[in-house]
Design an enzyme around this catalytic site. Structure first.
Site, PDB file in Angstrom:
ATOM      1  N   ASP A   1       0.844  -1.197   0.000  1.00  0.00           N
ATOM      2  CA  ASP A   1       0.000   0.000   0.000  1.00  0.00           C
ATOM      3  C   ASP A   1       0.884   1.252   0.000  1.00  0.00           C
ATOM      4  O   ASP A   1       1.897   1.319   0.697  1.00  0.00           O
ATOM      5  CB  ASP A   1      -0.925  -0.003   1.223  1.00  0.00           C
ATOM      6  CG  ASP A   1      -2.070   0.981   1.078  1.00  0.00           C
ATOM      7  OD1 ASP A   1      -3.216   0.534   0.911  1.00  0.00           O
ATOM      8  OD2 ASP A   1      -1.823   2.203   1.115  1.00  0.00           O
ATOM      9  N   ILE A   2       0.505   2.242  -0.783  1.00  0.00           N
ATOM     10  CA  ILE A   2       1.313   3.460  -0.919  1.00  0.00           C
ATOM     11  C   ILE A   2       1.289   4.289   0.365  1.00  0.00           C
ATOM     12  O   ILE A   2       2.183   5.099   0.604  1.00  0.00           O
ATOM     13  CB  ILE A   2       0.808   4.291  -2.124  1.00  0.00           C
ATOM     14  CG1 ILE A   2       1.893   5.230  -2.633  1.00  0.00           C
ATOM     15  CG2 ILE A   2      -0.472   5.060  -1.787  1.00  0.00           C
ATOM     16  CD1 ILE A   2       1.560   5.852  -3.987  1.00  0.00           C
TER      17      ILE A   2
ATOM     18  N   HIS B   1     -10.042  -5.077  -3.799  1.00  0.00           N
ATOM     19  CA  HIS B   1      -8.732  -5.355  -3.200  1.00  0.00           C
ATOM     20  C   HIS B   1      -8.908  -5.783  -1.755  1.00  0.00           C
ATOM     21  O   HIS B   1      -9.795  -5.308  -1.054  1.00  0.00           O
ATOM     22  CB  HIS B   1      -7.817  -4.124  -3.289  1.00  0.00           C
ATOM     23  CG  HIS B   1      -8.424  -2.864  -2.747  1.00  0.00           C
ATOM     24  ND1 HIS B   1      -9.333  -2.109  -3.455  1.00  0.00           N
ATOM     25  CD2 HIS B   1      -8.271  -2.240  -1.557  1.00  0.00           C
ATOM     26  CE1 HIS B   1      -9.695  -1.066  -2.736  1.00  0.00           C
ATOM     27  NE2 HIS B   1      -9.075  -1.128  -1.563  1.00  0.00           N
TER      28      HIS B   1
ATOM     29  N   GLN C   1     -15.129   2.713   0.573  1.00  0.00           N
ATOM     30  CA  GLN C   1     -14.176   2.285  -0.446  1.00  0.00           C
ATOM     31  C   GLN C   1     -13.681   3.502  -1.225  1.00  0.00           C
ATOM     32  O   GLN C   1     -14.474   4.369  -1.603  1.00  0.00           O
ATOM     33  CB  GLN C   1     -14.847   1.289  -1.392  1.00  0.00           C
ATOM     34  CG  GLN C   1     -13.911   0.691  -2.430  1.00  0.00           C
ATOM     35  CD  GLN C   1     -14.599  -0.362  -3.291  1.00  0.00           C
ATOM     36  OE1 GLN C   1     -15.788  -0.662  -3.101  1.00  0.00           O
ATOM     37  NE2 GLN C   1     -13.870  -0.930  -4.222  1.00  0.00           N
TER      38      GLN C   1
ATOM     39  N   HIS D   1      -7.019  -5.726   1.771  1.00  0.00           N
ATOM     40  CA  HIS D   1      -5.916  -5.195   2.572  1.00  0.00           C
ATOM     41  C   HIS D   1      -5.440  -6.282   3.531  1.00  0.00           C
ATOM     42  O   HIS D   1      -6.268  -6.957   4.164  1.00  0.00           O
ATOM     43  CB  HIS D   1      -6.386  -4.041   3.476  1.00  0.00           C
ATOM     44  CG  HIS D   1      -6.829  -2.800   2.785  1.00  0.00           C
ATOM     45  ND1 HIS D   1      -6.052  -1.660   2.723  1.00  0.00           N
ATOM     46  CD2 HIS D   1      -7.989  -2.495   2.148  1.00  0.00           C
ATOM     47  CE1 HIS D   1      -6.719  -0.701   2.090  1.00  0.00           C
ATOM     48  NE2 HIS D   1      -7.902  -1.182   1.727  1.00  0.00           N
TER      49      HIS D   1
ATOM     50  N   ASN E   1     -12.973  -3.083   2.000  1.00  0.00           N
ATOM     51  CA  ASN E   1     -13.936  -1.985   2.067  1.00  0.00           C
ATOM     52  C   ASN E   1     -14.800  -2.031   0.809  1.00  0.00           C
ATOM     53  O   ASN E   1     -14.281  -2.187  -0.294  1.00  0.00           O
ATOM     54  CB  ASN E   1     -13.202  -0.643   2.151  1.00  0.00           C
ATOM     55  CG  ASN E   1     -12.377  -0.510   3.417  1.00  0.00           C
ATOM     56  OD1 ASN E   1     -12.835  -0.858   4.502  1.00  0.00           O
ATOM     57  ND2 ASN E   1     -11.154  -0.048   3.294  1.00  0.00           N
TER      58      ASN E   1
HETATM   59  P1  5GP Z   1      -9.886   1.544   0.056  1.00  0.00           P
HETATM   60  O1  5GP Z   1     -10.411   1.663  -1.362  1.00  0.00           O
HETATM   61  O2  5GP Z   1     -10.001   0.155   0.598  1.00  0.00           O
HETATM   62  O3  5GP Z   1     -10.479   2.567   0.969  1.00  0.00           O
HETATM   63  O4  5GP Z   1      -8.344   1.865   0.061  1.00  0.00           O
HETATM   64  C1  5GP Z   1      -7.554   1.999  -1.075  1.00  0.00           C
HETATM   65  C2  5GP Z   1      -6.104   1.842  -0.667  1.00  0.00           C
HETATM   66  O5  5GP Z   1      -5.303   1.943  -1.838  1.00  0.00           O
HETATM   67  C3  5GP Z   1      -5.591   2.898   0.320  1.00  0.00           C
HETATM   68  O6  5GP Z   1      -5.050   2.234   1.464  1.00  0.00           O
HETATM   69  C4  5GP Z   1      -4.512   3.643  -0.460  1.00  0.00           C
HETATM   70  O7  5GP Z   1      -3.414   4.003   0.325  1.00  0.00           O
HETATM   71  C5  5GP Z   1      -4.124   2.643  -1.544  1.00  0.00           C
HETATM   72  N1  5GP Z   1      -3.702   3.260  -2.778  1.00  0.00           N
HETATM   73  C6  5GP Z   1      -4.349   4.244  -3.467  1.00  0.00           C
HETATM   74  N2  5GP Z   1      -3.673   4.558  -4.579  1.00  0.00           N
HETATM   75  C7  5GP Z   1      -2.575   3.768  -4.605  1.00  0.00           C
HETATM   76  C8  5GP Z   1      -1.476   3.654  -5.526  1.00  0.00           C
HETATM   77  O8  5GP Z   1      -1.374   4.328  -6.548  1.00  0.00           O
HETATM   78  N3  5GP Z   1      -0.531   2.730  -5.222  1.00  0.00           N
HETATM   79  C9  5GP Z   1      -0.601   1.949  -4.104  1.00  0.00           C
HETATM   80  N4  5GP Z   1       0.392   1.079  -3.909  1.00  0.00           N
HETATM   81  N5  5GP Z   1      -1.616   2.035  -3.226  1.00  0.00           N
HETATM   82  C10 5GP Z   1      -2.580   2.939  -3.466  1.00  0.00           C
END
Ligand code: 5GP
Ligand code: ZN
Length: 115
Positions: free
Chosen positions: A30-31, A99, A93, A101, A86
């Protein structure tokens, strides 16, 4: 999906710290990690969220979950880890490419509980 950031990572159009890749599954860090171990496992196929899962996705989602488990072991999450998916507005989300986590490491897991 040309405007999907995770599809762009799959295609190699934007960089990611990849951990594992095969024909159907990709795992990468995760970034914005909330814990010493925080990686994402995705199907390469663009499935927007868990709400869109269909019976034909069962095999790839099995591979996503087994990859998550194996990578957690390899990254020494020996004391357990949190696995989060999420989904949609209510699930807060942010990236609409399904995805999983995997968050591990000591004492910081409440950080993943969104407010
Ligand atoms: P969610 O959609 O479950 O709320 O979280 C999306 C996750 O993707 C976040 O934890 C965010 O840090 C990660 N994320 C968003 N954009 C990027 C990216 O370009 N590269 C990576 N490695 N992770 C990302
Ligand atoms: Zn996508």
């Amino acid at each position: 999906m040309s405007d999907c950031i995770f599809c762009k990572i799959v295609a190699g159009d934007i960089p990611a710290k990849k951990i594992y890749e095969d024909e159907q599954v990709l795992a990468f860090h995760d970034i914005n990690p909330v814990s010493p171990v925080h990686f994402l496992v995705i199907p390469k196929l663009h499935i927007p969220s868990m709400a869109e899962l269909q019976p034909e996705h069962e095999a790839v989602m099995g591979k996503v979950m087994t990859a998550a488990s194996r990578i957690a072991r390899e990254l020494r999450c020996t004391d357990g880890f949190r696995t989060i998916v999420n989904t949609g507005r209510v699930g807060r989300q942010e990236v609409y490419h399904l995805h999983v986590h995997v968050v591990g490491g000591p004492d910081v897991l409440p950080a993943m509980l969104k407010r």
